[in-house]
Design an enzyme around this catalytic site. Structure first.
Site, PDB file in Angstrom:
ATOM      1  N   SER A 163      38.183  24.822 -16.131  1.00  0.00           N
ATOM      2  CA  SER A 163      37.766  23.651 -15.351  1.00  0.00           C
ATOM      3  C   SER A 163      38.755  22.510 -15.544  1.00  0.00           C
ATOM      4  O   SER A 163      39.730  22.634 -16.290  1.00  0.00           O
ATOM      5  CB  SER A 163      36.384  23.195 -15.806  1.00  0.00           C
ATOM      6  OG  SER A 163      36.496  22.537 -17.048  1.00  0.00           O
ATOM      7  N   LYS A 164      38.451  21.394 -14.892  1.00  0.00           N
ATOM      8  CA  LYS A 164      39.319  20.217 -14.988  1.00  0.00           C
ATOM      9  C   LYS A 164      39.552  19.820 -16.437  1.00  0.00           C
ATOM     10  O   LYS A 164      40.589  19.304 -16.792  1.00  0.00           O
ATOM     11  CB  LYS A 164      38.680  19.044 -14.242  1.00  0.00           C
ATOM     12  CG  LYS A 164      38.792  19.166 -12.745  1.00  0.00           C
ATOM     13  CD  LYS A 164      39.019  17.783 -12.112  1.00  0.00           C
ATOM     14  CE  LYS A 164      39.356  17.912 -10.652  1.00  0.00           C
ATOM     15  NZ  LYS A 164      38.156  18.043  -9.800  1.00  0.00           N
ATOM     16  N   ARG A 165      38.539  20.068 -17.275  1.00  0.00           N
ATOM     17  CA  ARG A 165      38.665  19.677 -18.685  1.00  0.00           C
ATOM     18  C   ARG A 165      39.799  20.443 -19.392  1.00  0.00           C
ATOM     19  O   ARG A 165      40.276  20.034 -20.425  1.00  0.00           O
ATOM     20  CB  ARG A 165      37.341  19.902 -19.427  1.00  0.00           C
ATOM     21  CG  ARG A 165      36.536  18.607 -19.560  1.00  0.00           C
ATOM     22  CD  ARG A 165      35.133  18.890 -19.977  1.00  0.00           C
ATOM     23  NE  ARG A 165      34.409  19.513 -18.882  1.00  0.00           N
ATOM     24  CZ  ARG A 165      33.462  20.421 -19.016  1.00  0.00           C
ATOM     25  NH1 ARG A 165      33.133  20.837 -20.215  1.00  0.00           N
ATOM     26  NH2 ARG A 165      32.852  20.937 -17.981  1.00  0.00           N
TER      27      ARG A 165
END
Ligand code: GLU
Length: 483
Positions: A252-254
């Protein structure tokens, strides 16, 4: 039957790694089967869809080498088709108008929660009479269109990746909304929702295999019911594993990157990234083989060799593959590839007039690059007249004898208009001899003086590059002033 597959991104964000990997598998399958790869832009979410995302998706796919044979088709240009489909389902009695308000739906969910039941629509408006519908209309309620899902149905398909998949109708959340009536007056069925539009499109585009992420499995069960309602041929399905981070969670973006643009900015080559993505969930018949072009992979690609388990994203492997590709790139091409990164950090360089110099630089640093961004770090000491000296370099320059050696090197340099490799080596040899010191001392001191650091690319080649810019003398004089 000609194989026809598609990638169907929603333009609500930049091209995502998950979508790109799905595109890779579709492309490989199409090319392997001599079929067609179709691009369909699913832009029915008017609030979140943007034309710049469509552009980003198209350019990202092309950058990776994933050319499509038909399209792009835009769902917003096909609304009439969906409206006809909705009417067909209403006429056949497979769909109905539901007038529940959001408060009623909310209350339904609360009651289910209190009884520890999974949230679902309880199909309460499935059998409304005309008069009841009329009464709701008069109250000003706007209906949605729901498609009837039989709780008793068992939906079964032979997934080309996962084998037999069985899904219970009762696990699909009740009759599903397939269209909303928009607020504008005069519109009839307005906005079709995802499952409906996909089925109508896949039927109309004669898609033979739907290859997509496993997060769509529940949608597949619903979509099969829609195919049946339309009396259309159900395509085959292949659900590909999710891409996971090192902790085993969905990437994910994380994790710092998600879009293909991010990978480009990080200095990955499209060929290397595409190569890596083929391995994200697919094992080639020769499982030891890791480097291949998309065209080579297409020859061997089959859905049977796509794994069921999630595919862990492995940065080290991507880096390794990228370095393999980078090391094959000829210097002249490397210059063009590295140029935007040099420009980004403000190195003063002219692609035309500096080209011969840049090609030598590329030859020097090429073998040590893992990512294109490394070209910045690897060449930073070769751009610009002056350097900042590290403490180590200053200490080296202050070693016994260096104060005398430096002027001698500068004197020898004065004899050279154009320093060559042999000339540089000769100067080093002569100075070593006349000062009766070890060659290492000369080399380290020269490096400290020329580069301001004790580590870096090949010294003689670096010196020649500085010399061609007229910076070697300036730097050595500067170094001398520090002693
Ligand atoms: N628009 C959907 C998505 O981006 C497409 C899924 C599908 O391939 O049916 O996830």
């Amino acid at each position: 039957m000609t194989v026809r597959v598609r990638i169907a991104p929603s333009p609500t964000g930049n091209l995502h790694i998950g979508t790109a990997r799905t595109a890779v598998f579709n492309w490989l399958f199409a090319r392997n089967q001599g079929g067609k790869f179709i691009l369909r832009i699913e832009d029915t979410d008017l609030e979140r869809s943007r034309p710049e995302y469509t552009e980003n998706i198209k350019s990202g796919l092309l950058w990776l080498g994933l050319n499509w044979d038909e399209g792009p088709f835009f769902q917003t240009q096909r609304l009439d088709l969906y409206r006809q489909g909705i009417q067909t389902l209403l006429d056949k009695g497979f769909a109905y108008r539901c007038y529940c308000t959001s408060t009623e739906l909310e209350q339904m969910r609360e009651e289910q929660k209190a009884k520890n039941q999974a949230p679902r629509y309880d199909n309460r408006h499935r059998h409304l009479t005309e008069a009841e519908c009329q009464a709701f209309e008069e109250e000003g309620r706007k209906p949605v269109i729901r498609f009837i899902i039989d709780d008793e149905r068992e939906i079964v398909w032979n997934d080309l990746v996962r084998g037999q998949v069985v899904w219970k109708g009762s696990d699909l959340g009740g009759d599903m909304v397939i269209a909303r009536i928009p607020q504008q007056e005069g519109e009839t069925f307005g906005q079709p929702l995802y499952n409906l539009a996909v089925v109508i499109d896949d039927l109309e585009m004669k898609i033979t295999q739907v290859i997509r992420g496993e997060d769509h499995i529940a949608n597949t069960a619903k979509q099969i019911l829609l195919y049946e309602a339309f009396g259309g041929a159900v395509p085959e399905f292949a659900h590909t594993p999710l891409i996971l981070n090192q902790e085993g969670r969905k990437l994910s973006k994380r994790d710092g990157v998600t879009s293909i643009d991010d990978f480009r900015k990080m200095g990955f080559l499209p060929e290397a990234l595409a190569n890596y993505m083929t391995l994200l969930g697919w094992t080639p018949p020769d499982s030891t083989r890791e480097i291949f072009t998309l065209t080579e992979a297409a020859k061997e690609f089959s859905l049977e060799r796509v794994n069921k388990a999630g595919a862990k994203f492995d940065w080290d492997k991507l880096d390794w593959i990228n370095s393999q590709y980078l090391h094959q790139v000829p210097a002249s091409q490397l210059v063009d590839l590295a140029f935007p990164y040099w420009q980004d950090v403000g190195y003063v360089v002219n692609l035309e007039s500096d080209r011969p110099w840049l090609e030598k630089l590329a030859t020097l640093i090429g073998p040590s690059l893992t990512r294109l961004t490394d070209a910045v770090q690897e060449s930073r000491l070769l751009f610009g007249e002056t350097v900042t000296y590290s403490e180590e370099a200053i200490a080296q320059l202050k070693q016994d004898g260096v104060k005398e050696i430096m002027p001698s090197i500068l004197d020898s340099l004065a004899n050279y208009d154009q320093l060559t490799e042999d000339g540089a080596k000769e100067i080093i040899k002569q100075v070593t001899k006349s000062f009766k010191v070890k060659k290492g001392l000369i080399m380290r001191s020269l490096r400290a003086g020329l580069m301001g650091e004790l580590h870096g690319p090949d010294l003689v080649q670096s010196w020649l590059l500085l010399h061609q810019k007229g910076w070697d003398k300036l730097r050595l004089q500067d170094a001398l002033s520090k002693i």
